[in-house]
Scaffold this active site. Structure first.
Site, PDB file in Angstrom:
ATOM      1  N   HIS A 375       0.777  -1.366   0.026  1.00  0.00           N
ATOM      2  CA  HIS A 375       0.203  -0.177   0.099  1.00  0.00           C
ATOM      3  C   HIS A 375       1.027   1.252   0.125  1.00  0.00           C
ATOM      4  O   HIS A 375       0.474   2.190  -0.694  1.00  0.00           O
ATOM      5  CB  HIS A 375      -0.841   0.127   1.298  1.00  0.00           C
ATOM      6  N   ARG A 482      -7.972   4.347  -9.658  1.00  0.00           N
ATOM      7  CA  ARG A 482      -7.926   3.228  -8.942  1.00  0.00           C
ATOM      8  C   ARG A 482      -8.759   3.458  -7.624  1.00  0.00           C
ATOM      9  O   ARG A 482      -8.003   3.940  -6.754  1.00  0.00           O
ATOM     10  CB  ARG A 482      -6.505   2.660  -8.558  1.00  0.00           C
ATOM     11  N   ARG A 518     -12.377   2.760 -12.035  1.00  0.00           N
ATOM     12  CA  ARG A 518     -12.509   1.335 -11.730  1.00  0.00           C
ATOM     13  C   ARG A 518     -12.986   1.166 -10.444  1.00  0.00           C
ATOM     14  O   ARG A 518     -12.671   1.649  -9.435  1.00  0.00           O
ATOM     15  CB  ARG A 518     -10.864   0.910 -11.986  1.00  0.00           C
ATOM     16  N   GLU A 617      -7.329  -8.774 -17.685  1.00  0.00           N
ATOM     17  CA  GLU A 617      -6.188  -9.040 -17.020  1.00  0.00           C
ATOM     18  C   GLU A 617      -5.813 -10.527 -16.963  1.00  0.00           C
ATOM     19  O   GLU A 617      -4.855 -10.844 -16.232  1.00  0.00           O
ATOM     20  CB  GLU A 617      -6.572  -8.421 -15.490  1.00  0.00           C
ATOM     21  N   ASN A 640      -0.088  -5.328 -15.952  1.00  0.00           N
ATOM     22  CA  ASN A 640       0.538  -6.065 -14.822  1.00  0.00           C
ATOM     23  C   ASN A 640      -0.099  -7.388 -14.543  1.00  0.00           C
ATOM     24  O   ASN A 640       0.711  -8.223 -14.199  1.00  0.00           O
ATOM     25  CB  ASN A 640       0.186  -5.099 -13.596  1.00  0.00           C
ATOM     26  N   ASP A 641      -1.376  -7.356 -14.351  1.00  0.00           N
ATOM     27  CA  ASP A 641      -2.014  -8.612 -14.089  1.00  0.00           C
ATOM     28  C   ASP A 641      -1.897  -9.746 -15.279  1.00  0.00           C
ATOM     29  O   ASP A 641      -1.630 -10.988 -15.260  1.00  0.00           O
ATOM     30  CB  ASP A 641      -3.358  -8.525 -13.494  1.00  0.00           C
ATOM     31  N   ARG A 651       4.033 -11.127 -10.233  1.00  0.00           N
ATOM     32  CA  ARG A 651       4.521  -9.809 -10.467  1.00  0.00           C
ATOM     33  C   ARG A 651       4.950  -9.113  -9.182  1.00  0.00           C
ATOM     34  O   ARG A 651       5.800  -8.241  -9.529  1.00  0.00           O
ATOM     35  CB  ARG A 651       3.247  -8.843 -10.873  1.00  0.00           C
ATOM     36  N   CYS A 688      -3.566  -0.343 -19.619  1.00  0.00           N
ATOM     37  CA  CYS A 688      -3.351   0.603 -18.493  1.00  0.00           C
ATOM     38  C   CYS A 688      -2.278   0.217 -17.492  1.00  0.00           C
ATOM     39  O   CYS A 688      -2.083   0.508 -16.298  1.00  0.00           O
ATOM     40  CB  CYS A 688      -4.501   1.060 -17.757  1.00  0.00           C
TER      41      CYS A 688
END
Ligand code: PEP
Ligand code: MG
Length: 759
Positions: A375, A482, A518, A617, A640-641, A651, A688
């Site tokens: 985080h 996000r 999102r 994803e 990324n995913d 990742r 993205c």
């Protein structure tokens, strides 16, 4: 060791305790007498050898982080002082330092790792006892006693020497051995390089600001054990009271925090812990030194324990010791120290809420722990603050106000750098600033390649604080907002009204530009502090994102309502994360449309226009029925995913993460297939993930047919600059040729081609 102590008749143990107290008080008197660093060390070795009845006592101190130097001795040849050196792990002394564990042997020459140092004349001494001189996990040196007689030192002698070493460590920290000689340069003065991992790119120069300042123990030797024990008991009582109060006042939706507090309470009430500290006091330590001695032992254990759960518990104990030390020394977390200019936050770890409180004041952040997806990393990225994670031991080494250079691109930190390093670093910052100025001049220009293809460049965001970047970066809109960040930085579920207000402010700040909200993407690495942790063997492939939203629709519905209310009369774009099959998208879309209906019934203003999209994803969605591509208003590739599932490479796992190139022909070919499916159904497609912000990757995506890219605001300039210099059509031909030639990755061919472009 405890078991052994219990076998000793009380009267003997008591006598030995008094002996060790006597030794400590002699030690304190020696240290209180004004003298030079070397003189003091010489007196101390004499005193210890005398008290312990050994022929030899030697003190080895670290000259640099990997070299130990014999700094004083009683009994070895005096010519060896400041001449004899060994590397960490070398010889018995080096092994003691490396493992932070005592070595006790009656027959040193036959011990594994023994190295004979002829200049010291030590060959005649058989018994060897060495203990680490360390302070809260910081290795300072090794204290050794040796004798001719072949004998094993008793547990009590080991213990006594450890206590003495602890006092020496405290005195070293206080500068008691500082002198003119280079070997005694005060601690925390040398330049130190830390190699961590990149958390957020960027470079910063500033001064250390410790999130949790070090506690200084000014008096490690206790006068009267009874007084010290009473002080300890009172402090433990106060600590217990404060933990109980925290538990009583806690918000019990917050399960994880409650568990931590329960663990605190367990430790605070542990008789074993207090008993060990009382024994240390009996040996002559002051109450605070006893706490610190146990804390050092905990830290040493922490380094050896591979099990993450156990490490966490040891971490709890470490935190608790810190609290106890603060009670005993009266040094609060807020020492009243002033934040230096250009502060760089240094911490073991930090929660997203605390980091947000500091906000953009910080020039950089360096953490001992943390992960790329933590985080704190998410917040640092959102605030565009350079971040280095996994900078092992930096909190032990850094002092408030120290000069520090943070290289987020390389994951490197220079603490107290020398002038040449600083100068080179400043050049790097200046070059980056010059490039930014160049990019700023492109702000109002479109990203049009020389072949005439136009690429839409949008930015990723997650905090209100990101919105000013919309203007600054020249982004056309927010391609990924996000929303989970707002959930992560609180310690309770935010309320609908709060969220609606925030989303409305985001839309207002965007001033008519498109913002893709999102819906909540939690689970995997993003665990809400107030969410019951799921014990999943594979959280990235577990109950996360849309799966949670569909199974437990309460929070998602609340969020959808907040979005609708925020949009009232304005266009609204909603995107569902981690959709793995068409039915999930249809179900989520139905949930949103039901909320629209509800708002209509309640007479609330509806969005002027509503777009509903999905993130692609997982590879499965690329093969979804055509009906999905037709129904989705847009699709955004979460690279990324997608990449982690495409290559089956976590990742967040540094070992495997970099193994597979984004420009691998199989991945690029896969992207080409997705582009094709979207083209057939006229579904707008964007990308993205982080790779969209890397200029070469971005260029290749554009060449593969992607027309919209969303990235960190700071990447927009460099990406636009490159796009405007080249022909995407030509690049596509380069990619196709490399692919047809059987290359694994098109990167070499692309780099070769780029080198020939006028960029
Ligand atoms: C992605 O997976 O590429 C993405 C943009 O989502 P996140 O990084 O938040 O998982
Ligand atoms: Mg994702």
């Amino acid at each position: 060791m405890e078991a052994a102590r219990e076998q000793i008749p009380a009267v003997i143990a008591d006598r030995e305790d008094r002996e060790s107290r006597k030794l400590l008080s002699r030690l304190r008197d020696t240290l209180a007498t004004p003298a030079k660093g070397q003189e003091r060390l010489d007196r101390i070795t004499h005193l210890i050898a005398d008290s312990m009845g050994t022929e030899v006592c030697s003190i080895y101190l670290f000259r640099d982080p990997t070299t130990l130097e014999l700094c004083a001795t009683e009994g070895l040849k005096s010519e060896a002082v400041h001449q004899t050196r060994m590397k960490l792990g070398e010889g018995l002394v080096g092994r003691v330092a490396k493992a932070s564990q005592p070595i006790n042997t009656g027959d040193a020459p036959s011990e594994k790792g023994f190295r004979y140092m002829p200049e010291t004349g030590e060959e005649i001494f058989s018994s060897f006892l060495g203990v680490p001189i360390q302070r809260l996990g910081e290795k300072l040196g090794v204290l050794v006693v040796q004798s001719k007689a072949k004998r094993q030192f008793s547990d009590d002698e080991v213990y006594a020497l450890e206590v003495v070493a602890m006092v020496l460590a405290e005195m070293t920290e206080l500068g008691a051995f500082t002198g003119d000689d280079e070997a005694f340069a005060a601690l925390h003065k040398h330049p130190v390089l830390f190699r961590g991992l990149m958390g957020q790119e960027g470079a910063a120069e500033g001064h250390v600001w410790l999130h949790e300042p070090r506690v200084v123990v000014a008096n490690p030797v206790g006068d009267d054990p009874d007084t010290e024990k009473a002080r300890l008991a009172a402090a433990v009582e106060e600590l217990r009271g404060s933990v109980d109060a925290m538990l009583a006042g806690g918000d019990f939706t917050d399960k994880a925090q409650q568990e931590v507090l329960e663990a605190y309470r367990m430790f605070a009430n542990s008789r074993g812990w207090q008993k060990r500290m009382e024994e240390d006091i009996d040996r002559g330590l002051s109450a605070e030194a006893a706490v610190e001695k146990e804390q050092s032992a905990t830290r040493a254990r922490m380094e050896q324990v591979p099990d993450p759960y156990l490490r966490e518990r040891l971490q709890d104990l470490d935190d608790l010791s810190n609290r106890l030390l603060r009670i005993l020394t009266g040094q609060g977390a807020d020492t009243g120290a002033e934040m230096p200019e250009n502060p760089v936050l240094v911490a073991r770890n930090i929660g997203p809420g605390d980091l947000l409180d500091y906000g953009r004041k910080l020039k950089g952040v360096v953490l001992e722990e943390g992960s790329v997806g933590s985080h704190a990393a998410v917040v640092a990225r959102a605030l565009a603050i350079p971040l280095v994670i996994q900078a092992s031991r930096i909190t032990t080494e850094a002092l408030n106000g120290d000069t520090i250079l943070v290289d987020g691109d390389q994951g490197v930190v220079h603490l107290r750098p020398d002038d040449t390093v600083s100068a080179a670093f400043r050049d790097k910052i200046a070059m980056a600033a010059a490039a930014q100025t160049r990019y700023a001049s492109l702000r109002e220009l479109p990203a049009v390649a020389t072949c005439g293809t136009r690429i839409g460049l949008h930015m990723n965001a997650g905090l209100m604080a990101d919105l000013p970047s919309l203007q600054g970066s020249g982004a056309e809109g927010v391609g990924l907002f996000r929303t989970e960040l707002q959930f992560l930085v609180r310690n309770r579920v935010p309320q609908r009204g709060e969220l609606a207000q925030l989303y409305a402010r985001v839309l207002q700040a965007a001033d008519g530009r498109r913002v893709v909200f999102r819906t909540l993407d939690i689970g995997s690495d993003k665990v809400l502090p107030y969410m019951k942790p799921q014990d999943e063997p594979n959280p990235a492939m577990g109950w996360r994102a849309i799966r949670v939203g569909l199974d437990k629709p309460g929070v998602m519905r609340m969020q959808l309502q907040a979005l609708l209310r925020a949009a009232a009369g304005r266009p609204l774009t909603v995107m569902f994360p981690f959709v793995a099959q068409a039915s999930e998208f249809f179900e989520a879309r139905a949930a949103l449309l039901a909320e629209v209906e509800r708002e209509r019934r309640l007479g609330h203003a509806l969005p002027f226009k509503l777009e509903i999209g999905a993130m692609l994803e997982t590879p499965s969605l690329a093969f979804a029925p055509r009906a999905f591509f037709e129904a989705a208003d847009f699709i955004s590739i979460g690279g990324n995913d997608l990449k982690q599932f495409f290559f089956a490479a976590d990742r967040e796992n540094e070992r495997v993460r970099r193994r597979y190139d984004t420009l691998d022909v199989s991945f690029l070919g896969f992207l080409g297939m997705i582009v094709e499916r979207c083209r057939e159904t006229h579904t707008p497609l964007s990308f993205c993930g982080e790779d969209a912000g890397r200029p070469v990757e971005a260029l290749c995506f554009a060449a593969m047919g992607l027309r919209t890219l969303s990235m960190r605001p700071a990447s927009i300039g460099p990406v636009k600059h490159l796009i405007r210099k080249v022909s995407l059509r030509e690049l596509r031909a380069v990619i196709d040729t490399a692919t047809a030639s059987g290359a694994q990755s098109v990167r070499p061919a692309v780099m070769d081609w780029l080198a020939r472009q006028p960029v």
